[in-house]
Structure formats: C-alpha cells, structure tokens
Enzyme design. Sequence first.
Site, PDB file in Angstrom:
ATOM      1  N   HIS A 182      -2.728   7.002   2.861  1.00  0.00           N
ATOM      2  CA  HIS A 182      -3.293   5.740   2.380  1.00  0.00           C
ATOM      3  C   HIS A 182      -4.676   5.567   3.000  1.00  0.00           C
ATOM      4  O   HIS A 182      -4.878   5.789   4.190  1.00  0.00           O
ATOM      5  CB  HIS A 182      -2.374   4.587   2.776  1.00  0.00           C
ATOM      6  CG  HIS A 182      -2.959   3.242   2.506  1.00  0.00           C
ATOM      7  ND1 HIS A 182      -3.592   2.933   1.316  1.00  0.00           N
ATOM      8  CD2 HIS A 182      -3.039   2.123   3.287  1.00  0.00           C
ATOM      9  CE1 HIS A 182      -4.010   1.688   1.367  1.00  0.00           C
ATOM     10  NE2 HIS A 182      -3.703   1.181   2.544  1.00  0.00           N
ATOM     11  N   ASN A 201     -10.191   0.193   0.726  1.00  0.00           N
ATOM     12  CA  ASN A 201      -8.722   0.172   0.666  1.00  0.00           C
ATOM     13  C   ASN A 201      -8.304  -0.436  -0.678  1.00  0.00           C
ATOM     14  O   ASN A 201      -8.464  -1.632  -0.897  1.00  0.00           O
ATOM     15  CB  ASN A 201      -8.189  -0.670   1.839  1.00  0.00           C
ATOM     16  CG  ASN A 201      -6.676  -0.786   1.844  1.00  0.00           C
ATOM     17  OD1 ASN A 201      -6.011  -0.470   0.861  1.00  0.00           O
ATOM     18  ND2 ASN A 201      -6.132  -1.271   2.950  1.00  0.00           N
ATOM     19  N   CYS A 246       0.813  -1.224   0.000  1.00  0.00           N
ATOM     20  CA  CYS A 246       0.000   0.000   0.000  1.00  0.00           C
ATOM     21  C   CYS A 246       0.843   1.270   0.000  1.00  0.00           C
ATOM     22  O   CYS A 246       0.320   2.361  -0.236  1.00  0.00           O
ATOM     23  CB  CYS A 246      -0.955  -0.010   1.184  1.00  0.00           C
ATOM     24  SG  CYS A 246      -2.011  -1.463   1.201  1.00  0.00           S
TER      25      CYS A 246
HETATM   26  N1  COA Z   1     -18.573  -7.572  10.872  1.00  0.00           N
HETATM   27  C1  COA Z   1     -18.932  -7.809  12.142  1.00  0.00           C
HETATM   28  N2  COA Z   1     -18.077  -8.189  13.094  1.00  0.00           N
HETATM   29  C2  COA Z   1     -16.787  -8.324  12.765  1.00  0.00           C
HETATM   30  C3  COA Z   1     -16.334  -8.093  11.449  1.00  0.00           C
HETATM   31  C4  COA Z   1     -17.275  -7.724  10.487  1.00  0.00           C
HETATM   32  N3  COA Z   1     -16.943  -7.461   9.208  1.00  0.00           N
HETATM   33  N4  COA Z   1     -14.998  -8.313  11.420  1.00  0.00           N
HETATM   34  C5  COA Z   1     -14.617  -8.652  12.651  1.00  0.00           C
HETATM   35  N5  COA Z   1     -15.715  -8.675  13.459  1.00  0.00           N
HETATM   36  C6  COA Z   1     -15.770  -8.995  14.886  1.00  0.00           C
HETATM   37  C7  COA Z   1     -14.621  -9.874  15.338  1.00  0.00           C
HETATM   38  O1  COA Z   1     -14.883 -11.238  15.064  1.00  0.00           O
HETATM   39  C8  COA Z   1     -14.596  -9.579  16.820  1.00  0.00           C
HETATM   40  O2  COA Z   1     -15.628 -10.308  17.439  1.00  0.00           O
HETATM   41  P1  COA Z   1     -15.399 -10.938  18.918  1.00  0.00           P
HETATM   42  O3  COA Z   1     -15.154  -9.749  19.802  1.00  0.00           O
HETATM   43  O4  COA Z   1     -16.679 -11.648  19.157  1.00  0.00           O
HETATM   44  O5  COA Z   1     -14.205 -11.822  18.780  1.00  0.00           O
HETATM   45  C9  COA Z   1     -14.983  -8.096  16.896  1.00  0.00           C
HETATM   46  O6  COA Z   1     -15.647  -7.792  15.643  1.00  0.00           O
HETATM   47  C10 COA Z   1     -13.803  -7.187  17.062  1.00  0.00           C
HETATM   48  O7  COA Z   1     -12.802  -7.603  16.146  1.00  0.00           O
HETATM   49  P2  COA Z   1     -11.453  -6.792  15.993  1.00  0.00           P
HETATM   50  O8  COA Z   1     -10.614  -7.479  14.949  1.00  0.00           O
HETATM   51  O9  COA Z   1     -10.856  -6.557  17.334  1.00  0.00           O
HETATM   52  O10 COA Z   1     -12.014  -5.433  15.408  1.00  0.00           O
HETATM   53  P3  COA Z   1     -11.271  -4.077  15.240  1.00  0.00           P
HETATM   54  O11 COA Z   1     -11.973  -3.011  15.991  1.00  0.00           O
HETATM   55  O12 COA Z   1      -9.790  -4.224  15.445  1.00  0.00           O
HETATM   56  O13 COA Z   1     -11.519  -3.773  13.700  1.00  0.00           O
HETATM   57  C11 COA Z   1     -10.315  -3.885  11.618  1.00  0.00           C
HETATM   58  C12 COA Z   1     -11.003  -4.669  12.725  1.00  0.00           C
HETATM   59  C13 COA Z   1      -9.787  -4.846  10.578  1.00  0.00           C
HETATM   60  C14 COA Z   1     -11.321  -2.934  10.982  1.00  0.00           C
HETATM   61  C15 COA Z   1      -9.181  -3.052  12.269  1.00  0.00           C
HETATM   62  O14 COA Z   1      -8.372  -3.906  13.078  1.00  0.00           O
HETATM   63  C16 COA Z   1      -8.292  -2.392  11.260  1.00  0.00           C
HETATM   64  O15 COA Z   1      -8.715  -1.507  10.542  1.00  0.00           O
HETATM   65  N6  COA Z   1      -7.028  -2.775  11.226  1.00  0.00           N
HETATM   66  C17 COA Z   1      -6.089  -2.198  10.267  1.00  0.00           C
HETATM   67  C18 COA Z   1      -6.357  -2.818   8.927  1.00  0.00           C
HETATM   68  C19 COA Z   1      -5.633  -2.099   7.829  1.00  0.00           C
HETATM   69  O16 COA Z   1      -5.499  -0.909   7.833  1.00  0.00           O
HETATM   70  N7  COA Z   1      -5.170  -2.887   6.883  1.00  0.00           N
HETATM   71  C20 COA Z   1      -4.547  -2.438   5.712  1.00  0.00           C
HETATM   72  C21 COA Z   1      -3.203  -1.943   5.936  1.00  0.00           C
HETATM   73  S1  COA Z   1      -2.555  -1.451   4.419  1.00  0.00           S
END
Ligand code: COA
Length: 328
Positions: free
Chosen positions: A255, A285, A111
Amino acid sequence: MGINILAMGSYLPEQTLTNDDFVKFVDTNDEWIRTRTGICERHMAGWEPAWLMGKNAALKAIERAGIDPKDIGLIIVSSVTSDFLTPSMASILQYELGAENAAAFDLNAACSGFVYTLDTARRFLETDSSMKYALVVSAEALSRFTDFEDRGTCILFGDGAAAAVIESSDKLYSSFLASDGSGARKLFARNCHVAPEVKVESDFDDGFPEKPIHKLYQDGREVYKFAVKALPHAFDSAAEKIGLTSSDMDWFIPHQANIRIIETAAKNLHISTDKFIVTVDHHGNTSSASIPLALCEAIEKGDVKRGQKLALIGFGAGLTYGSVIIEY
Ligand code: COA
C-alpha cells in the site's frame, strides 16, 4: 487454487495537485511533504464520481483481457468513498459494463481493500466452477472527505481507480487477512449524520468529539507505528503458509501511504527497496486503489513480468491489514 490476472486497467483523474499547491491553503511546504512522506503530487477527482473512475479502469482491463463482459460472473468494488450508500458501485458497474450475468457487491476494508477483494473473489472462483471470470475494481475519491484545513492529513491523499480481470488457475497463491479493531479510532471518517453530542456506551463510538466529524481524522504517529509492523507481519503470515520467504519474491507491491513506511518495511523484511514498486511520489495515498494502480503501472512499464512472484500487502483503517502472494 490460485488466480491468473488476465489483464489490468487503471484510471487517474486529469487534475493534479503538487505540494506547492497546498501552500495556498495550509501552512506547509514542499520540503516537509517530500521528506516526511515521499509524495510530490497526487490526482484529484473534483466532482467526478468514483464509480465512473472505476468504470474507466474496468473498461481498459476488460478490453485488454479480450473477454466478453457477459462472461464475468462476479464484480467486487472496494472503496471507502462510494458515491451512494446504496446501490453499490459494483451494481452500477455491472449495468454500465453490460456484465449482465455478474453478481455484484462492494467491499470496504479501507486501504487493504484490494487485497481483501482479490482474496474474496478467488474464494468465489474456487467454489463455483461455473464462474468464468471475476472483475475486481478499486475506485477511490479520497478528496471527497479529506479535511483541507488539516495539514497533517490533506497532503497525503489522492484519487484514482484500477481494475483486474481474474480467473482461477493452479498458479502459486497464498493470502492472509486480518484486522485490529482496537485501533479503529486512529483513522476514521463518519458516514451518516450522527449528532456529535450523542454519547454511546462504547470505547469506540462515544460521539467522536473531534471535529470535523465528516472529514477524515487520523492519528498519524499511531497509524505509522501500526503500519511498519503490520506490513512485514502480513507478508510473513501469507508466505509461511506456502513455505516461502521474502527472498523468494520478485516484487513487493505495498500500500502506497508513505515512502518511510515502505523503507522501514523493506528493512524489517531484509529486502532491498529496489524490490518494492513505489508510486506514492506521483499518486499519493489512494487508499484501496493504491496497490492495483502501482501493479498496473509496473506491468505497463514492463517491470512486472509473467511468471514472477508478487507480494501485494495492504494496511489501513479498521485497522485492517493483509497480503496476497501470487504468480503473475
Ligand atoms: N507541513 C508542515 N508541517 C507539518 C505538516 C505539514 N503538512 N503536517 C504536520 N506538520 C507538523 C506538525 O504540526 C508537527 O509540528 P510540531 O512539532 O510543531 O507540533 C510536526 O510537523 C511533526 O508532526 P508529526 O505528526 O509528528 O509528523 P510525522 O513525522 O509523524 O509525520 C505523517 C506525519 C502523517 C506524515 C506520518 O505520521 C505518517 O505518515 N503517518 C502514517 C499515515 C498513514 O500512513 N496513513 C494512511 C494509512 S492507510
């Protein structure tokens, strides 16, 4: 020596997926996706080749720049979703665009790809005075390797391409490129077929037992923690080199991964989010295409104007990060 962006072009595939569309294949909902990521919809390439998306974006940039493709001395395409292991997409574009005098290669910095590509092209322009123009293209079809059974990742990504025609100039310029390979396992997808049972003596590649091995794997929380630090660090490191601070910038074009990452970065840089170009809501993204897509849209809307100072800041798999500060 800096660069002048003569013109930009972009291309988005016609098909879009809204958050509600994902409810059909994973356990999710619009409210979760909007509040955790800021994403509402994203474009999907289907089986449209990534190089073709890149070509469409490049054609617009070349037409707007009003240049002859024969005057392009260099084409660099950034992508993590090249259609071929070889040849490069840049070579395909060179032929398709009639840029018969251009050197051509692809660059994969995930990215951060556009920032890496722009800075690489600038170095070519600086050291080869016979090179008139460079064409930098970011073309990504993330949907090719997104795991549509993993609700934590599939809702994040979209497809698209953007391109810029650049030339050397004495405008303000600074850059900072970096990588932290210790985080390589936090965001990856396999390319060639490697048997999952093969064990290698390496912290990084011990066979990656996680499934499915050819789809994108992400440790979302770890990548999030990395991103909110990398973004301000990348900006500060480039800005310091030319004695600027965040308040000197007219626009930040980060990004587009997650609105919460952008908001946290804005806070850490002591800058209002109003100074950040945001397209993650309607693009998702799109990996290395996200920064040039956002910049191109902001130019087309008239938000970004000539003479303004811009900070382009990338972060992604690798874990790579970096920034380029330019005057538009
Ligand atoms: N819909 C509903 N629930 C979801 C879900 C979805 N699409 N994806 C994950 N969950 C759930 C998980 O299973 C978890 O459930 P649990 O508490 O019962 O285990 C809960 O939501 C929290 O998950 P978590 O992974 O801790 O969520 P988060 O707040 O960290 O958000 C992302 C997840 C991916 C949005 C976040 O971590 C993020 O943006 N990370 C950076 C990703 C990024 O920028 N990537 C590209 C880099 S170039």
